[in-house]
Design a protein around this motif. Structure first.
Motif, mmCIF file in Angstrom:
data_model
loop_
_atom_site.group_PDB
_atom_site.id
_atom_site.type_symbol
_atom_site.label_atom_id
_atom_site.label_comp_id
_atom_site.label_asym_id
_atom_site.label_seq_id
_atom_site.Cartn_x
_atom_site.Cartn_y
_atom_site.Cartn_z
ATOM 1 N N ASP A 1 37.594 43.667 61.894
ATOM 2 C CA ASP A 1 38.766 43.372 61.133
ATOM 3 C C ASP A 1 39.687 44.423 60.753
ATOM 4 N N SER B 1 44.034 42.601 55.174
ATOM 5 C CA SER B 1 42.930 42.085 56.376
ATOM 6 C C SER B 1 43.618 41.501 57.555
ATOM 7 N N SER B 2 43.156 41.146 58.512
ATOM 8 C CA SER B 2 43.544 40.956 59.882
ATOM 9 C C SER B 2 44.161 39.301 59.514
ATOM 10 N N ALA B 3 43.533 38.562 58.791
ATOM 11 C CA ALA B 3 44.101 37.375 58.355
ATOM 12 C C ALA B 3 45.373 37.444 57.624
ATOM 13 N N THR C 1 42.900 40.556 66.734
ATOM 14 C CA THR C 1 42.783 39.888 65.549
ATOM 15 C C THR C 1 43.891 39.353 64.811
ATOM 16 N N ARG D 1 41.882 46.285 67.337
ATOM 17 C CA ARG D 1 41.745 45.356 66.365
ATOM 18 C C ARG D 1 43.109 44.327 66.477
ATOM 19 N N SER E 1 40.810 45.108 58.010
ATOM 20 C CA SER E 1 40.544 45.768 56.752
ATOM 21 C C SER E 1 39.584 46.806 56.836
#
Ligand SMILES: [Zn+2]
Length: 509
Positions: free
Chosen positions: A194, A407-409, A237, A234, A196
């Motif tokens: 991730d 974060s990735s999200a 993601t 990453r 993050s």
């Protein structure tokens, strides 16, 4: 006796229908094959006859003639074994003609009669469906892949003997169709890393976000251990999920390359990171029977070249044409194979041979050394990089575990929003992303206000920018404006875009 069955030959990621005709007649016993078979297909003769014999099926000695048509197309691959075997068994009367009617067949045989999985079942299945076939007979190991195409009755057997019993008794069990959407949804969930986890590289992280949002090619430059490849790895993601069309196209590439394994489809955007010792055919595709290379395996995803300066110059230069045309055309003997190659290029490299330029405490490389180091990827490739960003060595404070980073999200959400804007904008254009804009689109969609125009003009003079460099800034500024959900490009957007300008290309360094 005569029997005709259908099979397909793979060319690129397409499959073309081929008829296999078997004729069994009196006269001197023998086996003849005509219709431009490649050496692999010629070898089928030995495999097929032994496989039939070892399955306990008795073939009285006759003159067997196999014709592959159309005759002007060169046939290759080992997927012809099973159709040839079925045509022979049909001609000998072991299988009824009606059982082979409207059936597309593909599969390789072992000498003991086992039916082995082959590459390229997905394109074959798609061709079968397109040509209006009712059924698809394939190796058991490929059933999941074949079952993706819903309109076909897909079946298989572990070996020739079982297959024959199945056809003779009429008890055929068909594979259940696979539903694509849930697979694509799930594909974003189970990623192990991730964004993050990336601490203290806020500028480089932001540049990554911008690059992904507009599908711009990206270059990280920084000392060893500053997290360049950590960030690159990453990127998957924060990529959005594949559409079903993209998924089918990608899966065809992986099917032909034999890389689907037990998966029926490739449901996630690919991330390919070839080592710098990679050969040209492995990178762009090739070999005697054209196979997709890393650039095609990275289609609709990321091609990551770590330690980009370590790649051989000629290897890197082969990327030039696919970067322009988004596909690769391979010519071999009488066939021409086309593989798609629309990837986001991400490169990482040290700023100089020792890796510490411009930190003169550690780096003693001369300016000429630094220039030479970049010379390898300078020119056509570096020229295509829209976003270039430096990564720095972190200080201890920035590594504290309690520092929260995006974060990735969260990043993905922003990217999806920015990409929606692009989708809307290019609804009637043949492009998808800001990075793909040409002169016409730039003029139409990258209008500047007086403030931002003044800044860009100043920068153009001051840095002695090229026209291409100027356009790149506009395209990146467009993406940055999209990320902040604004239609008008402002001076902040232009200034940020200027900070990602490639100083090495512009000759500023
Ligand atoms: Zn150095």
């Amino acid at each position: 006796m005569f029997c005709r069955v259908l099979c397909a030959d793979i060319c690129g990621i397409e499959a073309k229908t081929v008829f296999v005709e078997a004729d069994v007649s009196g006269g001197l016993p023998g086996f003849y094959m005509v219709g431009l078979p490649s050496s692999e297909v010629k070898e089928a003769k030995e495999r097929v006859l032994r496989a039939i014999y070892n399955s306990g099926i008795d073939l009285p000695p006759r003159k067997i003639t196999i014709n592959l048509s159309p005759a002007n197309m060169r046939k290759s691959g080992s997927g012809f074994d099973l159709p040839i075997a079925m045509a022979i068994l049909g001609a000998y009367g072991y299988v009824e003609g009606k059982d082979l009617d409207q059936v597309m067949i593909a599969g390789e045989l072992s000498l003991d009669g086992k039916i082995n999985p082959i590459h390229g079942v997905l394109p074959i299945a798609l061709t079968a469906a397109r040509e209006g076939m009712k059924k698809l007979l394939i190796p058991e190991g490929n059933l999941a892949e074949g079952a993706v195409v819903g309109t076909l009755g897909v079946f298989g057997a572990p070996d020739l003997r079982t297959l024959l019993t199945m056809l003779q008794s009429g008890e055929i069990s068909y594979e259940k169709e696979i539903d694509l959407e849930p697979l694509l949804e799930r594909s974003l969930q189970d990623l192990a890393v991730d964004f993050s986890e990336v601490k203290g590289q806020e500028v480089a992280k932001r540049a990554t976000l911008v690059a992904v949002a507009g599908f711009h090619h990206l270059l990280y430059v920084g000392p060893p251990g500053s997290g360049k490849s950590m960030m690159a790895r990453r990127i998957p993601t924060i990529l959005n999920k594949l559409t079903s069309e993209e998924c089918m196209e990608l899966s065809r590439i992986y099917s032909v390359a034999g890389l689907l394994g037990t998966q029926p489809l490739l449901t996630r955007r690919p991330f390919r990171a070839p080592h710098h010792t990679i050969t040209v055919p492995a990178l762009v595709g090739g070999y005697q029977i054209p196979r997709p290379g890393e650039i095609s395996l990275a289609h609709k995803g990321v091609l990551f070249l770590d330690e980009a300066a370590e790649f051989k110059k000629e290897t890197i230069e082969t990327l030039r044409i696919p970067l322009e045309t988004k596909q690769i055309v391979l010519n071999r003997l009488s066939m021409q194979a086309v593989f798609p190659a629309d990837f986001m290029l991400v490169m990482a490299m040290n700023p100089c041979r020792c890796g510490y330029y411009p930190d003169r405490h550690f780096c003693h490389c001369s300016e000429a050394d630094v220039q030479r180091y970049f010379g390898k990827i300078k020119g056509p490739i570096l020229d295509r990089i829209d976003v270039c960003v430096g990564t720095k060595k972190l200080n201890v404070k920035e590594l504290r575990p309690d520092i929260r980073t995006e974060s990735s999200a969260e990043m993905r959400e922003k990217i999806i929003r920015a990409q929606k804007r692009q989708e809307e904008r290019f609804r009637d254009e043949p492009i998808l992303f800001n990075s793909q804009m040409g002169q016409k689109e730039i003029e139409q969609y990258c209008k500047l206000d007086p403030d931002s125009e003044q800044i860009l003009d100043l920068a153009y003079e001051k840095y002695n920018m090229s026209a291409r460099g100027y356009m790149k800034v506009l395209k990146v500024a467009r993406t940055i404006a999209d990320l902040s959900d604004e239609e008008q490009i402002t001076k902040d957007h232009v200034m940020e875009a200027l900070s990602y300008r490639n100083a090495f290309v512009e000759g500023e360094l």
